[in-house]
Design a protein around this motif. Sequence first.
Motif, PDB file in Angstrom:
ATOM      1  N   UNK A 147       0.810  -1.215   0.000  1.00  0.00           N
ATOM      2  CA  UNK A 147       0.000   0.000   0.000  1.00  0.00           C
ATOM      3  C   UNK A 147       0.845   1.266   0.000  1.00  0.00           C
ATOM      4  N   UNK A 148       2.134   1.113  -0.255  1.00  0.00           N
ATOM      5  CA  UNK A 148       2.992   2.281  -0.418  1.00  0.00           C
ATOM      6  C   UNK A 148       3.786   2.691   0.799  1.00  0.00           C
ATOM      7  N   UNK A 149       3.635   2.004   1.919  1.00  0.00           N
ATOM      8  CA  UNK A 149       4.396   2.337   3.121  1.00  0.00           C
ATOM      9  C   UNK A 149       5.737   1.619   3.113  1.00  0.00           C
ATOM     10  N   UNK A 150       6.803   2.363   3.387  1.00  0.00           N
ATOM     11  CA  UNK A 150       8.151   1.785   3.444  1.00  0.00           C
ATOM     12  C   UNK A 150       8.778   2.167   4.780  1.00  0.00           C
ATOM     13  N   UNK A 151       9.145   1.165   5.539  1.00  0.00           N
ATOM     14  CA  UNK A 151       9.820   1.393   6.812  1.00  0.00           C
ATOM     15  C   UNK A 151      11.318   1.156   6.663  1.00  0.00           C
ATOM     16  N   UNK A 152      12.110   1.965   7.359  1.00  0.00           N
ATOM     17  CA  UNK A 152      13.532   1.694   7.560  1.00  0.00           C
ATOM     18  C   UNK A 152      13.696   1.319   9.026  1.00  0.00           C
ATOM     19  N   UNK A 153      14.077   0.051   9.270  1.00  0.00           N
ATOM     20  CA  UNK A 153      14.106  -0.478  10.630  1.00  0.00           C
ATOM     21  C   UNK A 153      15.486  -0.371  11.271  1.00  0.00           C
ATOM     22  N   UNK A 154      16.209   0.663  10.936  1.00  0.00           N
ATOM     23  CA  UNK A 154      17.498   0.879  11.573  1.00  0.00           C
ATOM     24  C   UNK A 154      18.640   0.246  10.804  1.00  0.00           C
ATOM     25  N   UNK A 155      19.842   0.453  11.321  1.00  0.00           N
ATOM     26  CA  UNK A 155      21.046   0.006  10.630  1.00  0.00           C
ATOM     27  C   UNK A 155      21.656  -1.204  11.345  1.00  0.00           C
ATOM     28  N   UNK A 207       2.684 -11.640   6.496  1.00  0.00           N
ATOM     29  CA  UNK A 207       1.532 -10.746   6.606  1.00  0.00           C
ATOM     30  C   UNK A 207       1.470  -9.774   5.434  1.00  0.00           C
ATOM     31  N   UNK A 208       2.629  -9.249   5.031  1.00  0.00           N
ATOM     32  CA  UNK A 208       2.647  -8.352   3.869  1.00  0.00           C
ATOM     33  C   UNK A 208       2.227  -9.102   2.614  1.00  0.00           C
ATOM     34  N   UNK A 209       2.671 -10.354   2.462  1.00  0.00           N
ATOM     35  CA  UNK A 209       2.280 -11.151   1.305  1.00  0.00           C
ATOM     36  C   UNK A 209       0.783 -11.421   1.294  1.00  0.00           C
ATOM     37  N   UNK A 252       1.335  -2.032   6.959  1.00  0.00           N
ATOM     38  CA  UNK A 252       2.176  -1.702   8.096  1.00  0.00           C
ATOM     39  C   UNK A 252       1.460  -0.681   8.968  1.00  0.00           C
ATOM     40  N   UNK A 253       1.605  -0.739  10.281  1.00  0.00           N
ATOM     41  CA  UNK A 253       0.894   0.184  11.169  1.00  0.00           C
ATOM     42  C   UNK A 253       1.200   1.649  10.860  1.00  0.00           C
ATOM     43  N   UNK A 254       0.195   2.481  11.026  1.00  0.00           N
ATOM     44  CA  UNK A 254       0.351   3.912  10.753  1.00  0.00           C
ATOM     45  C   UNK A 254       1.314   4.584  11.730  1.00  0.00           C
ATOM     46  N   UNK A 255       1.493   3.968  12.881  1.00  0.00           N
ATOM     47  CA  UNK A 255       2.346   4.585  13.897  1.00  0.00           C
ATOM     48  C   UNK A 255       3.814   4.620  13.487  1.00  0.00           C
ATOM     49  N   UNK A 256       4.165   3.868  12.455  1.00  0.00           N
ATOM     50  CA  UNK A 256       5.546   3.870  11.998  1.00  0.00           C
ATOM     51  C   UNK A 256       6.378   2.788  12.664  1.00  0.00           C
ATOM     52  N   UNK A 257       7.626   2.651  12.237  1.00  0.00           N
ATOM     53  CA  UNK A 257       8.471   1.573  12.764  1.00  0.00           C
ATOM     54  C   UNK A 257       8.838   1.802  14.219  1.00  0.00           C
ATOM     55  N   UNK A 258       8.997   0.732  14.968  1.00  0.00           N
ATOM     56  CA  UNK A 258       9.420   0.886  16.364  1.00  0.00           C
ATOM     57  C   UNK A 258      10.857   1.385  16.444  1.00  0.00           C
TER      58      UNK A 258
END
Length: 696
Positions: free
Chosen positions: A229-237, A329-331, A336-342
Amino acid sequence: MHRPEPPPSPAVPAAPVSTLLVANRGEIARRVLRTCRALGIATVAVHADTPGEAAAAFVAEADTAVRLPVPDGAGPAAAYLDPGALVAAALTAGADAVHPGYGFLSESAELARAVVGAGLTWVGPPPEAIAAMGAKTRAKDIAREAGVPVAAALTPGDVTEDHLPVLVKAAAGGGGRGMRVVRALADLPVAADSARTEAAAAFGDPTVFCEPYVDRGRHVEVQILADTHGTVWALGERDCSVQRRHQKVIEEAPAPGLPDDLRARLREAARAMARAIGYVGAGTAEFLVPVSDGGPGDPVFLEMNTRLQVEHPVTECVTGLDLVEWQIRVAEGASLPDAGPPAPRGHAIEARLYAEDPRRDWRPRTGTLRAFDVPAATAAFTPLTAPGVRMDSGVEPGDTVGADFDPLLAKVVAYGRDRRDALRRLSAALATARVHGVGTNRDLLVRALRHPVFADADHPDPARRARLTTAYLDGDRLTALAQPLADPATARLAALAASLSAAEAARAAAPVPAGVPANWRNVPPAPHTRQHVRAGEDGTPITTSYRTERGRYATGEPGVRVLSAAADLVVLEVDGLRRPFALHRFDGDPDVHVESPLGSVTLTPVDPLPEPEASVDPGALPAPMPGTVTAVDVAVGEKVRAGQTLLRMEAMKMEHRVTAPAAGAVRELPVATGQRVPAGAPLAVLDYLDQEGTHT
């Protein structure tokens, strides 16, 4: 250049996944199966049609398993490289989804298309995104258009002296295979040819290219997660700078010692790459960050891995997310939650336990895994919810470790409140691990984790932080780090314990009253002497002696007193300190494995009356490990110099060179390209030159 557009949401099924096939093996197959069980999803494993693979732990843990045919003349790894066979297995087993794991065909657009074309759910990014990133030179072009800084890509024929040093890289695949550092132009043709051979064997594509090689750099990557749905998270390095042969050995999250603005730039670059190719699912953007005493420089994009990474557990620890669950779940079409990545919490470090010998050019080690345990581990294949140790392994005690697959035995991960906490937990967990029957890099991992250079990666002084680079495991430091944890004094105590243990075992088996001490007699006895050598080494035998005095053991070792002795445990007092030594013996294994807080030692008893050894041609060069001959570089009758490559072998997915130990001429070449050979098989026979230059 055209950028692939994001795929439409209707590409995902409305119904949830009910049965999932894992198109992989070993540790990653077990990892995916674990999450499926937690989600209530039925599982299907596939395995090469060989006895060893059929008996593997990942097969036993699946609800259903399907045999994959092994092509004639090929090794079992080839069974996992046929997209048609994998899709057929999914349909036969009634699976409605396929997870590719990592390695093998995990980044194959062909497999992704075949899965989708069969009406199944592909748990991975769209085939178009895989294809866009699959060719690293094309990926660089896309990154450049997306505004992401990249390093130049050159064909080997375009490299000049001004470009040196360069890194030869495989255009397809990853995992460090098909990579060679070239510092002299004259070495480039051989390096490129070797990289092509390794790349073709690993990925089925021999294409290579060159890029500038940075001597002082850190390998930093960003974990991304994107939905349909167009949401992309960056979950840290993650920092993956500790490498051997360009393959990661130790990884950690978050990457230590980076300024916040650099972290932000890396995350935004990763998101830009994902959006540019319409990425969906879990993936990783990899960067090289130049470092100097003044601090880090500008990062450059290296590549994007369109799959789950081996090192994903460290991200799971600091975010609390199950990345395999989110892939599924994505498949299924979840957002992804609207609150953004933890936000990351705490620190996690992973060490890869390989069956290899770092003191012998990372030579693979094979054999039967007699014992395998990490007592500190409290979790397996699942995110840690509190500080502790996790172990994801692909093997179990009793398994045979061969040369057909990657040498990774397990990943040991520590999660701590901070980096120091995680570092201490991980080094202790590895130091106390029991791994018997197969040589590993365990001691190197412990020394590497405890070294001041690694500890300083988050030091306030940028000059001290800059000492940790991708060259960490090179040169004199590697020589020091690869030494056994147990020093010679500890090995001598272990040998004494082994001697006493053997005496107690003999006494227990003898037809004498159990209360009579070993070697008891009513006259003063002569000392009993035994010899051992450290397993896998050609060193001087360790000679120890003991005698019995009034039913008690006494030794000739200064400052050493025997407190108790049994076949499985010997307790010594050494300079006033109590030291327990646990001893392990296994049927069919001549070695004795000695564990103590001072370090682990494997000893081979020296036979006092050895059988005469068969004569061996002094010019014969045996195979150092089982594998496949990938190239023969000389001909019979050809003169060779010391160190010249005679032939090349592939074992555990890495290329190994067999070189001439001294100058001479090739007398025999009993092997050919493509031939599979066991360890010890003759590969070549040389006639060496004597001091006068004549053949001997």
